[in-house]
Write an enzyme that holds these catalytic residues in place. Structure first.
Site, short mmCIF file in Angstrom:
data_model
loop_
_atom_site.label_atom_id
_atom_site.label_comp_id
_atom_site.label_asym_id
_atom_site.label_seq_id
_atom_site.Cartn_x
_atom_site.Cartn_y
_atom_site.Cartn_z
N THR A 92 1.73 -8.55 1.59
CA THR A 92 0.37 -9.49 1.19
C THR A 92 0.62 -9.62 -0.15
O THR A 92 0.35 -8.40 -0.86
CB THR A 92 -1.03 -8.75 1.65
N LYS A 142 -3.07 -15.51 4.51
CA LYS A 142 -3.46 -14.16 4.51
C LYS A 142 -4.53 -13.78 3.73
O LYS A 142 -5.61 -13.02 4.32
CB LYS A 142 -1.90 -13.44 4.27
N LYS A 162 -7.21 -4.81 -3.00
CA LYS A 162 -6.16 -5.61 -3.51
C LYS A 162 -6.11 -7.00 -2.97
O LYS A 162 -6.06 -7.94 -3.87
CB LYS A 162 -4.61 -4.93 -3.18
P1 NAP Z 1 1.36 1.60 3.21
O1 NAP Z 1 1.42 2.42 4.43
O2 NAP Z 1 0.48 2.19 2.03
O3 NAP Z 1 2.76 1.11 2.88
C1 NAP Z 1 3.05 0.79 1.70
C2 NAP Z 1 4.53 0.94 1.42
O4 NAP Z 1 5.11 0.27 0.14
C3 NAP Z 1 5.28 2.24 1.57
O5 NAP Z 1 6.52 2.16 2.20
C4 NAP Z 1 5.46 2.44 -0.18
O6 NAP Z 1 6.35 3.50 -0.35
C5 NAP Z 1 5.77 1.18 -0.59
N1 NAP Z 1 5.86 1.10 -1.87
C6 NAP Z 1 4.40 0.99 -2.57
N2 NAP Z 1 4.90 0.88 -3.85
C7 NAP Z 1 6.12 1.09 -4.08
C8 NAP Z 1 7.05 0.61 -5.26
N3 NAP Z 1 6.61 0.63 -6.29
N4 NAP Z 1 8.29 0.86 -5.03
C9 NAP Z 1 8.87 1.03 -3.68
N5 NAP Z 1 7.89 1.14 -2.72
C10 NAP Z 1 6.59 0.94 -2.83
O7 NAP Z 1 0.66 0.11 3.70
P2 NAP Z 1 0.85 -0.82 4.75
O8 NAP Z 1 -0.57 -0.65 5.35
O9 NAP Z 1 1.97 -0.46 5.57
O10 NAP Z 1 0.94 -2.41 4.03
C11 NAP Z 1 2.06 -2.79 3.87
C12 NAP Z 1 1.53 -4.26 3.42
O11 NAP Z 1 1.06 -5.04 4.80
C13 NAP Z 1 0.60 -4.46 2.42
O12 NAP Z 1 1.00 -5.61 1.64
C14 NAP Z 1 -0.81 -4.56 3.24
O13 NAP Z 1 -1.85 -5.38 2.45
C15 NAP Z 1 -0.33 -5.28 4.57
N6 NAP Z 1 -1.00 -5.42 5.49
C16 NAP Z 1 -1.53 -3.98 6.07
C17 NAP Z 1 -2.32 -4.05 7.33
C18 NAP Z 1 -2.72 -2.77 7.71
O14 NAP Z 1 -3.53 -2.68 8.63
N7 NAP Z 1 -2.30 -1.66 7.39
C19 NAP Z 1 -2.27 -5.11 8.13
C20 NAP Z 1 -1.98 -6.35 7.63
C21 NAP Z 1 -1.09 -6.51 6.29
P3 NAP Z 1 6.02 5.13 -0.38
O15 NAP Z 1 5.76 5.43 1.20
O16 NAP Z 1 6.84 5.62 -1.35
O17 NAP Z 1 4.73 5.22 -0.98
#
Ligand code: NAP
Length: 292
Positions: A97, A172, A240
């Site tokens: 997102t 989104k 965010k």
């Molecule tokens: P998450 O568990 O916090 O995962 C974030 C990922 O991004 C991790 O793999 C993290 O790596 C990586 N990352 C962050 N900063 C980075 C950087 N500077 N360089 C390289 N890798 C980096 O989040 P998530 O819930 O899976 O969400 C992922 C995306 O989907 C986001 O955009 C979120 O808004 C969206 N989303 C989430 C949900 C939900 O319910 N969770 C639903 C719909 C959409 P590390 O492991 O090394 O930190």
């Protein structure tokens, strides 16, 4: 033969999505900044990438599922980033997102290098990612989005084509604005009920028995009852997305008064150490604001 997929981001969403690609038979290589999180995908048969560059060299299609624009920039332009080998990049699908303005400029830049691009954020949280029941919000070239529909349908139950590049992100952000307001509404109303002697369970039962019934309220109602805010959608990520909504509303001159109000609450939540908890923890912030 299925195209080789390079998947970056083994977080809450990315890891189960990668496992579903493996189940659907896609050859897969995975990358995550913190190497440990690759483990479930490696155990299920994926190849591991030491850095994003490995993905660029091996895969036909790169999928990103990262926190937001800064993370996507790091993946693309970092020292061993995808762009080091940009001549071998063919197709990039960003499922993270990000703001629509960011998507539009990224799409323009990739087009300049002849790299095909789809903007494909998802609606649905951890469980839909596990069950492959996400809704994929696709933006960009329609023929390209259609071509990848089978891939998307191995991750979700439905693909919605939203328009040119940036419109998937715009959709989104609008959906998450509603999500933030609905969650706050549930917490606000349930606090009122509880404070006035009604039980939370009975309140939730009444809400779910009528026209307000919705899956979000059943899933989050359980969290409110147990007060266990184990992160499915971390509060900091919703915060965010609200920033992106405020930005988009400002640019387009659309009033989002409730969006501004809930933004302040989720922000307080992050400031009080709840950023890594589920966004349902906004209930705790409202509870601490009581003046009794
Ligand atoms: P998450 O568990 O916090 O995962 C974030 C990922 O991004 C991790 O793999 C993290 O790596 C990586 N990352 C962050 N900063 C980075 C950087 N500077 N360089 C390289 N890798 C980096 O989040 P998530 O819930 O899976 O969400 C992922 C995306 O989907 C986001 O955009 C979120 O808004 C969206 N989303 C989430 C949900 C939900 O319910 N969770 C639903 C719909 C959409 P590390 O492991 O090394 O930190």
């Amino acid at each position: 033969v299925k195209e080789k997929i390079g998947f970056a981001g083994m977080g809450i969403m990315g890891c189960p999505m990668a496992l579903n690609l493996l189940k659907a038979g896609y050859p897969l290589m995975v990358y995550n900044r913190s190497p440990d999180k690759k483990k479930p995908a490696l155990e299920a048969g994926a190849l591991g990438a030491a850095d994003p560059l490995d993905l660029a060299l091996w895969a036909d299609v790169i999928i990103l599922m990262l926190t937001g624009p800064d993370a996507v920039d790091d993946l693309l332009y970092g020292e061993k980033g995808l762009f080091v080998e940009r001549s071998s990049l063919k197709t990039l699908i960003n499922m993270s997102t990000v703001p629509s303005s960011y998507t539009r400029s990224l799409a323009g830049e990739l087009a300049g290098h002849g790299i095909a691009f789809i903007d494909a954020p998802v609606s649905g949280s951890k469980k839909p990612a596990e069950d492959a029941s996400l809704v994929i919000l696709a933006g960009g070239n329609k023929d390209l989005a259609d071509r990848y529909e089978p891939l998307f349908l191995s991750l979700g139950k439905k693909v919605v084509y939203c328009g040119e590049a940036g419109q998937g992100s715009e959709m989104k952000v609008a959906v998450n604005l509603l999500l933030a307001i609905m969650m706050e509404g549930l917490c606000e109303a349930s606090n009122l009920a509880e404070r006035n002697g009604l039980s939370l369970s009975t309140f939730l039962d009444v809400v779910q028995s009528g026209a307000l019934h919705c899956p979000l309220f059943s899933a989050k109602g359980e969290m409110l009852k147990t007060r266990d805010y184990a992160p499915e959608f971390p509060l900091k990520h919703l915060l965010k997305d609200l920033r992106f909504a405020l930005c988009s509303a400002d640019t387009s001159g659309v009033p989002i008064p409730a969006g501004h109000a809930v933004y302040q609450l989720y922000r307080q939540g992050a400031g009080r150490g709840l950023g890594d908890r589920d966004f349902a923890a906004v209930k705790k912030i409202l509870e601490t604001q009581s003046d009794i």
